[in-house]
Motif scaffolding. Structure first.
Motif, PDB file in Angstrom:
ATOM      1  N   GLU A 164       0.814  -1.206   0.000  1.00 20.97           N
ATOM      2  CA  GLU A 164       0.000   0.000   0.000  1.00 20.97           C
ATOM      3  C   GLU A 164       0.851   1.260   0.000  1.00 20.97           C
ATOM      4  O   GLU A 164       1.912   1.311   0.640  1.00 20.97           O
ATOM      5  CB  GLU A 164      -0.896   0.052   1.249  1.00 20.97           C
ATOM      6  CG  GLU A 164      -2.214  -0.630   1.125  1.00 20.97           C
ATOM      7  CD  GLU A 164      -3.130  -0.333   2.303  1.00 20.97           C
ATOM      8  OE1 GLU A 164      -4.340  -0.216   2.072  1.00 20.97           O
ATOM      9  OE2 GLU A 164      -2.633  -0.228   3.443  1.00 20.97           O
ATOM     10  N   THR A 165       0.382   2.282  -0.677  1.00 19.69           N
ATOM     11  CA  THR A 165       0.941   3.614  -0.474  1.00 19.69           C
ATOM     12  C   THR A 165       0.303   4.212   0.767  1.00 19.69           C
ATOM     13  O   THR A 165      -0.732   3.731   1.250  1.00 19.69           O
ATOM     14  CB  THR A 165       0.652   4.520  -1.670  1.00 19.69           C
ATOM     15  OG1 THR A 165      -0.776   4.757  -1.744  1.00 19.69           O
ATOM     16  CG2 THR A 165       1.136   3.913  -2.975  1.00 19.69           C
ATOM     17  N   ASP A 184      -3.228   5.338  -0.079  1.00 20.63           N
ATOM     18  CA  ASP A 184      -4.162   4.212  -0.164  1.00 20.63           C
ATOM     19  C   ASP A 184      -4.560   3.734   1.232  1.00 20.63           C
ATOM     20  O   ASP A 184      -5.734   3.434   1.499  1.00 20.63           O
ATOM     21  CB  ASP A 184      -3.536   3.054  -0.942  1.00 20.63           C
ATOM     22  CG  ASP A 184      -3.432   3.327  -2.429  1.00 20.63           C
ATOM     23  OD1 ASP A 184      -4.151   4.221  -2.912  1.00 20.63           O
ATOM     24  OD2 ASP A 184      -2.629   2.662  -3.101  1.00 20.63           O
ATOM     25  N   LYS A 197      -7.036   6.183   2.915  1.00 25.04           N
ATOM     26  CA  LYS A 197      -8.402   6.057   2.422  1.00 25.04           C
ATOM     27  C   LYS A 197      -9.063   4.794   2.979  1.00 25.04           C
ATOM     28  O   LYS A 197     -10.235   4.828   3.391  1.00 25.04           O
ATOM     29  CB  LYS A 197      -8.398   6.039   0.892  1.00 25.04           C
ATOM     30  CG  LYS A 197      -8.004   7.369   0.265  1.00 25.04           C
ATOM     31  CD  LYS A 197      -7.994   7.274  -1.251  1.00 25.04           C
ATOM     32  CE  LYS A 197      -7.671   8.627  -1.887  1.00 25.04           C
ATOM     33  NZ  LYS A 197      -7.659   8.540  -3.379  1.00 25.04           N
ATOM     34  N   ARG A 198      -8.328   3.691   2.984  1.00 28.21           N
ATOM     35  CA  ARG A 198      -8.901   2.445   3.491  1.00 28.21           C
ATOM     36  C   ARG A 198      -9.222   2.542   4.975  1.00 28.21           C
ATOM     37  O   ARG A 198     -10.313   2.180   5.429  1.00 28.21           O
ATOM     38  CB  ARG A 198      -7.917   1.294   3.240  1.00 28.21           C
ATOM     39  CG  ARG A 198      -8.371  -0.039   3.844  1.00 28.21           C
ATOM     40  CD  ARG A 198      -7.345  -1.132   3.640  1.00 28.21           C
ATOM     41  NE  ARG A 198      -6.026  -0.758   4.124  1.00 28.21           N
ATOM     42  CZ  ARG A 198      -5.670  -0.709   5.412  1.00 28.21           C
ATOM     43  NH1 ARG A 198      -6.553  -1.017   6.351  1.00 28.21           N
ATOM     44  NH2 ARG A 198      -4.443  -0.382   5.760  1.00 28.21           N
ATOM     45  N   THR A 209     -15.585   8.336   2.825  1.00 28.01           N
ATOM     46  CA  THR A 209     -14.778   8.174   1.620  1.00 28.01           C
ATOM     47  C   THR A 209     -13.996   9.455   1.386  1.00 28.01           C
ATOM     48  O   THR A 209     -14.595  10.525   1.189  1.00 28.01           O
ATOM     49  CB  THR A 209     -15.668   7.874   0.402  1.00 28.01           C
ATOM     50  OG1 THR A 209     -16.387   6.662   0.638  1.00 28.01           O
ATOM     51  CG2 THR A 209     -14.829   7.741  -0.856  1.00 28.01           C
TER      52      THR A 209
END
Length: 316
Positions: A48-49, A52, A55-56, A65
């Protein structure tokens, strides 16, 4: 920290309302430091970045979101149970209503009037960076003349300007000191902050709010100048930013980003060069500087800046 100690990378979101309030959440029972307040986020998973992961995690923990997030700064902190590297993002856009999916509580806070405690230790220093403005003005008496510029400073204060770096290298020491006294006196009437340029001792003597050090001066310090609330530094490369980190600055300016008349023989780094510099993960906010206007704040933030510093454009 031992060389073999594993570092846990964590993405952290600072959700910011248009009025500047930011969100803190309480750590739920069963986690280390349960009951402490923190900015929400979580660990990066394999591959993952940081964005990312952010957001998750915010979707999993809070049901929102993320639609707009910009990289801000990176802090490392050693707790008794782990050493974490925190990748902070400023989150200014999201969809959905906040949900306490892990049993946590939420509280919108204003920087100078926190009403929750205790704050997770790693998040405490971040509050300081959130006090900084998106646009940081440098004075321009050299270009406008002292009296005309003072008139514009008065007008800027009346229109809400809150931070100034008094940079006038063309003045003699006595003339600079006299101007600094006038500038600080005007600022006090509007609860604004003034940082002197280069002169840490004079800043202490005049009770200015701090000092901003050019890179060549910052290189002469082995520690943070004492007795000043705010310390900034200029930098043009990783080595100068590393020195700023060593002496414990609150922010740094990096550039020049665009072509400027003050550096006609030096190629600008451009936004790509600035983004590469910012991405190295400095623990303090960065300002982009050099040929920028107010309309550049958004692109600066997209490239990892806290905002922009400007000279001539601030006084049009």
């Amino acid at each position: 920290m031992s060389g073999n100690e594993r570092i846990v990378d964590v993405a952290v979101g600072i959700l910011i309302q248009p009025d500047g309030r930011f969100l803190l959440g309480s750590r739920p029972e069963g986690k280390p430091f349960a009951g402490f307040w923190e900015f929400p986020g979580g660990k990066l998973e394999a591959g993952e970045t940081a964005l990312d992961a952010l957001k998750r995690e915010l979707h999993e923990e809070m049901g929102i979101t993320v639609t707009k997030a910009t990289p801000w700064l990176t802090q490392s902190f050693t707790y008794p149970h782990a050493t974490v590297r925190l990748h902070f993002f400023r989150v200014t856009g999201w969809e959905g209503e906040l949900q306490a999916r892990e049993g946590q509580s939420f509280a919108w806070q204003a920087n100078r009037t926190l009403c929750v405690s205790p704050i997770l230790p790693a998040n405490g220093p971040i509050m300081r960076g959130l006090q900084l403005p998106a646009t940081l003005a440098l004075s321009n008496a050299a270009g406008l003349g002292v009296e005309p510029w003072l008139a514009r400073w008065q007008s800027a204060l009346e229109n809400g300007m809150q931070w100034l770096i008094l940079r006038e290298p063309q003045l003699s020491a006595n003339a600079y000191g006299d101007l600094a006294q006038q500038v600080i006196a005007l600022a006090r009437r509007h609860d604004a902050k003034v940082l002197l340029h280069t002169h840490a001792e004079l800043a202490r003597d005049l009770r200015a709010d701090g000092v901003h050090l050019p890179a060549r001066i910052a290189a002469q310090f082995s520690q943070r100048p004492r007795g000043l609330d705010w310390v900034g530094a200029s930098a043009h490369n990783p080595a100068e930013l590393a020195q700023a980190q060593r002496i414990g600055v609150d922010f740094a300016m990096a550039g020049h980003v665009q072509a400027t008349t003050s550096h006609p023989d030096q190629a600008p780094m451009g936004w790509t060069g600035f983004a590469e510099l910012a991405a190295q993960g400095w623990p303090f906010p960065l300002y982009a500087i050099g040929g920028l206007q107010a309309s550049d704040v958004s692109i600066a933030q997209q490239n990892g800046a806290h905002g922009i510093a400007w000279l001539s454009g601030a006084w049009l």
